[in-house]
Scaffold this motif. Structure first.
Motif, PDB file in Angstrom:
ATOM      1  N   PHE A  99     -24.901  14.239 -25.363  1.00  0.00           N
ATOM      2  CA  PHE A  99     -23.567  13.909 -25.997  1.00  0.00           C
ATOM      3  C   PHE A  99     -22.345  13.854 -25.189  1.00  0.00           C
ATOM      4  N   GLY A 100     -21.509  12.887 -25.541  1.00  0.00           N
ATOM      5  CA  GLY A 100     -20.176  12.963 -24.892  1.00  0.00           C
ATOM      6  C   GLY A 100     -19.316  14.113 -25.526  1.00  0.00           C
ATOM      7  N   GLN A 101     -18.228  14.322 -24.968  1.00  0.00           N
ATOM      8  CA  GLN A 101     -17.383  15.437 -25.362  1.00  0.00           C
ATOM      9  C   GLN A 101     -16.482  15.161 -26.494  1.00  0.00           C
ATOM     10  N   GLY A 102     -16.597  13.886 -27.064  1.00  0.00           N
ATOM     11  CA  GLY A 102     -15.870  13.667 -28.192  1.00  0.00           C
ATOM     12  C   GLY A 102     -14.680  13.168 -28.001  1.00  0.00           C
ATOM     13  N   THR A 103     -13.969  12.118 -28.986  1.00  0.00           N
ATOM     14  CA  THR A 103     -12.900  11.607 -28.975  1.00  0.00           C
ATOM     15  C   THR A 103     -12.370  11.939 -30.659  1.00  0.00           C
ATOM     16  N   LYS A 104     -10.932  12.773 -30.679  1.00  0.00           N
ATOM     17  CA  LYS A 104     -10.516  12.919 -31.927  1.00  0.00           C
ATOM     18  C   LYS A 104      -9.430  11.786 -32.225  1.00  0.00           C
ATOM     19  N   VAL A 105      -9.684  11.275 -33.365  1.00  0.00           N
ATOM     20  CA  VAL A 105      -8.730  10.213 -34.121  1.00  0.00           C
ATOM     21  C   VAL A 105      -7.894  11.116 -35.078  1.00  0.00           C
ATOM     22  N   GLU A 106      -6.484  11.088 -34.789  1.00  0.00           N
ATOM     23  CA  GLU A 106      -5.685  11.912 -35.486  1.00  0.00           C
ATOM     24  C   GLU A 106      -4.509  10.904 -35.957  1.00  0.00           C
ATOM     25  N   ILE A 107      -3.995  11.390 -37.111  1.00  0.00           N
ATOM     26  CA  ILE A 107      -2.917  10.552 -37.738  1.00  0.00           C
ATOM     27  C   ILE A 107      -1.732  10.517 -37.156  1.00  0.00           C
ATOM     28  N   LYS A 108      -0.997   9.653 -36.810  1.00  0.00           N
ATOM     29  CA  LYS A 108       0.224   9.563 -35.986  1.00  0.00           C
ATOM     30  C   LYS A 108       1.522  10.004 -36.705  1.00  0.00           C
TER      31      LYS A 108
END
Lengths: 108, 119
Positions: A99-108
């Motif tokens: 797995f990759g380490q992940g990308t967090k998509v957060e609300i700006k």
């Protein structure tokens, strides 16, 4: 062992915006075996994209995957409130899965 | 409904053992590869082990090789993970996962069972 590096680590966007997530492999990966998952807090991951570009059952068409070789992209065309989560890329090769380490998509 | 339900997690001392179980339902279990994936608190996903349909092929991540054993009982529609010589770094949520044909993607996930290794 193939190492997957995801970028950016965190993506701060507003609902309605386009999200572009990158997954880079340390060596070439078969497109057939490149996968993306979404994980929300307190939940198990959910399969989004398999074979680099095929959407899993029930996944909205705002999610798309592309790429080949060592560079793969997950695109969310217009972010909905429920899309804010962590996204992981994943590959299979030589009887090993990473797995990759992940990308967090957060609300700006 | 396709479902995977894990059990067997808990608190164990370093050096101890634990056996995780996963009950599968809603699909023909014996025709799928199965896997265990773990996630340490606040961390990313890590594949742990895989097993083929009849249990004759098994693969492990290096960090658990020789300590963990994956197995299955197709008559009982069940997957297992025997964990020995547990270490603090094995502390994680452990997910039972079905491997999708051809793509080797993980298409069905259980809700997870928590393993905590601590004295």
């Amino acid at each position: 062992e193939i190492v997957l590096t995801q970028s950016p680590g965190t993506l701060s966007l507003s609902p309605g915006e386009r999200a572009t997530l990158s997954c880079r492999a340390s060596q070439s990966v078969s497109s057939s075996y490149l996968t993306w998952y979404q994980q929300k807090p307190g939940q198990a991951p959910r399969l989004l994209i398999y074979g680099a570009s095929s959407r899993a059952t029930g996944i909205p068409d705002r999610f798309s995957g592309s790429g080949s070789g060592t560079d793969f992209i997950l695109t969310i065309s217009r972010l909905e409130p429920e899309d804010f989560a962590v996204y992981y890329c994943h590959q299979y090769g030589s009887s090993l899965w990473t797995f990759g380490q992940g990308t967090k998509v957060e609300i700006k | 409904e396709v479902q995977l339900v894990e059990s067997g997690g808990g608190l164990v001392q370093p050096g101890g053992s634990l056996r995780l179980s996963c009950a599968a339902s809603g699909f023909t279990f014996r025709t799928y590869w199965m896997s265990w994936v773990r996630q340490a608190p606040g961390k990313g996903l890590e594949w742990v082990a895989n097993i083929n349909q009849d249990g004759s092929e098994k693969y492990y991540v290096d960090s658990v090789e020789g300590r963990f054993t994956i197995s299955r009982d197709n008559a009982e529609n069940s997957l297992y993970l025997q964990m020995n010589s547990l270490r603090a770094e094995d502390t994680a949520m452990y997910y039972c996962v079905r491997v999708k044909w051809v793509s080797n993607a993980f298409d069905i996930w259980g809700q997870g069972t928590m393993v905590t290794v601590s004295s």
